[in-house]
Scaffold this active site. Structure first.
Site, PDB file in Angstrom:
ATOM      1  N   LYS A   1      -3.410  -6.372  -0.316  1.00  0.00           N
ATOM      2  CA  LYS A   1      -2.249  -5.924  -1.081  1.00  0.00           C
ATOM      3  C   LYS A   1      -2.099  -4.403  -1.000  1.00  0.00           C
ATOM      4  CE  LYS A   1       0.956  -5.654  -4.365  1.00  0.00           C
ATOM      5  NZ  LYS A   1       2.377  -5.656  -3.952  1.00  0.00           N
TER       6      LYS A   1
ATOM      7  N   GLU B   1       4.322  -0.394   3.250  1.00  0.00           N
ATOM      8  CA  GLU B   1       5.599  -0.269   2.517  1.00  0.00           C
ATOM      9  C   GLU B   1       5.964   1.215   2.324  1.00  0.00           C
ATOM     10  OE1 GLU B   1       5.572  -2.355  -1.337  1.00  0.00           O
ATOM     11  OE2 GLU B   1       6.508  -0.543  -2.155  1.00  0.00           O
TER      12      GLU B   1
END
Lengths: 288, 288
Positions: free
Chosen positions: B2, B9
């Site tokens: 994650k 991102e």
């Protein structure tokens, strides 16, 4: 202070190695020519311990083989971790030190020697040759390195200022510049100008906006732009010089495209945003 | 996984914001034109959740004022810290992720809004205008963004591979690409190609040397070089694109100037060096 000293040291070393890459691969200069360049640089603006030892390195013979020692040393840089700590701490304090980050990254990248040899067989780009006026490039490079050195010290000094505020260190930047000038790996003629800048204004937010350094950066930026463009064309990596220029160009940007970043964050994660026309924190139901 | 997702991102968001900067300040495009560009991009190579929301953001009206909301949002990006953690962890593992580092740095830089406004008054450079064929630049930018997106995923996937080796996570990169494709902020058409790359070769050392991605990078590098040169000339910061290109150019460099770094380290700190012509660890009394 020692950690930030070493972060600046990493940045300066990376920058010098990038000038070497351009001179060696781009211009095809010999070790004798390299020695002469750094020797001359050490008599001018760039006078510093690191330039002085670089000058000497290119003369060092390989005692047990032909040629110079530099050409027998493996291109895989090690580290004790102090540059990394500086970058990690700077991120913790939200102070951008991109030149130090890139210096750490490039040491790490150099470690992938075998992968790089394999990748060189499939990833093809320009052949690194720069077929232009050598003396002109060497002269612009000196100016570009001075620009980038200022950016490196500016990042380090800003980090010290923020750390001092955050951790109540009560650091005196003028004294730090004076002490570093006195004898350490990053000692340089430049440090006397840095000391004077903090004498003029002890709470200078960033070295780049000091009148002397700001003027130098404004004047020398064209040389950095030219060097980066030559390197980009030739396929020679210059992440340190790029980080110096981006730092200058973003710090002098009254507006940055971070409004889009805030819009995206609010769109996908309801992270809210601020506005320029009124106070408060806002959230929008986007695309409705 | 994650954390690395969020690092990628950050990198993609930074890159998109840089395209926005070039389009808005460089080419003077309107929000309607921006909407059209990202809409078209989202129907091609760059199809992804982040491009899709970007397209919509430029249409969002400011409910309580004239014009579009995007122009009222403050250009100061916040962060929850996940990008920073990814960069810090990558440095710990000695995996270069320069695109993620630059994304973190630029969020931090955006926070210095007041200092930037002041600096804009004294640090002077090009006026950000790019007076060249708009359609040509928009088209090269699409290609350059695709190149840089590949570099961002390559850095993230390499970090996962190294973390998996180091911490015995036993991660399956093909499964990660498949899961990310299914629904998350970095979901993108590209992830299907990434999944296939790891199906072809589960232990691919770096996405960039996959046959498909390597070919794309080789083909599109000229567009990245052109975009960076235009931005450098215009004084628009593009540290994300620069980090993508440097990553490519250094990874494909069989030789990097890190031999000089090792020579310097041995000169000033007796840190020793390795040689290319024989095994062992060496130290020299330099300049004697």
């Amino acid at each position: 202070v020692k950690s930030v000293h070493n972060g600046i040291e990493y940045a300066l070393i990376e920058l010098i190695s990038e000038t070497y890459n351009i001179f060696k691969r781009g211009l095809g200069l010999s070790n004798d020519e390299l020695h002469q360049i750094y020797k001359k640089w050490n008599e001018g603006l760039l006078e510093s311990f690191l330039i002085e030892i670089t000058e000497k390195i290119f003369l060092q013979p390989a005692d047990d083989a032909n040629g110079r020692l530099i050409d027998l040393i493996k291109d895989q840089a090690k580290q004790k971790g102090t540059g990394k700590w500086t970058s990690q701490d700077a991120m913790e304090l939200q102070v951008p030190v991109p030149l130090i980050d890139m210096a750490v990254d490039m040491r790490d990248m150099s470690g992938y020697k075998e992968e790089r040899s394999d990748a060189a067989k499939t990833l093809k780009g320009p052949d690194a040759k720069i077929n232009q006026d050598k003396q002109g490039i060497i002269s612009k490079m000196e100016s570009a390195l001075y620009f980038a050195m200022i950016a490196a010290y500016a990042q380090g000094m800003t980090l010290l200022r923020k750390a001092s505020d955050e951790y109540k260190y009560n650091l005196d930047p003028e004294a730090i510049a004076r002490i570093w000038r006195g004898g350490c790996i990053i000692r340089a003629r430049l440090l006397e100008d840095i000391r004077q800048a903090f004498t003029r204004k002890a709470d200078l937010p960033n070295l780049m906006v000091d009148q002397k350094f700001g003027g130098e950066l404004n004047k020398r930026q064209d040389d950095v732009r030219t060097i980066i463009q030559l390197a980009v064309n030739a396929g020679i990596p210059v992440p340190g010089f790029m980080a110096a220029l981006s730092y200058f160009d973003s710090y002098r940007s009254e507006w940055l495209p971070a409004n889009l970043i805030q819009a995206q964050r609010d769109f996908f994660g309801s992270h809210t945003y601020e506005r320029i026309d009124k106070e408060g924190v806002f959230h929008t139901e986007w695309g409705k």
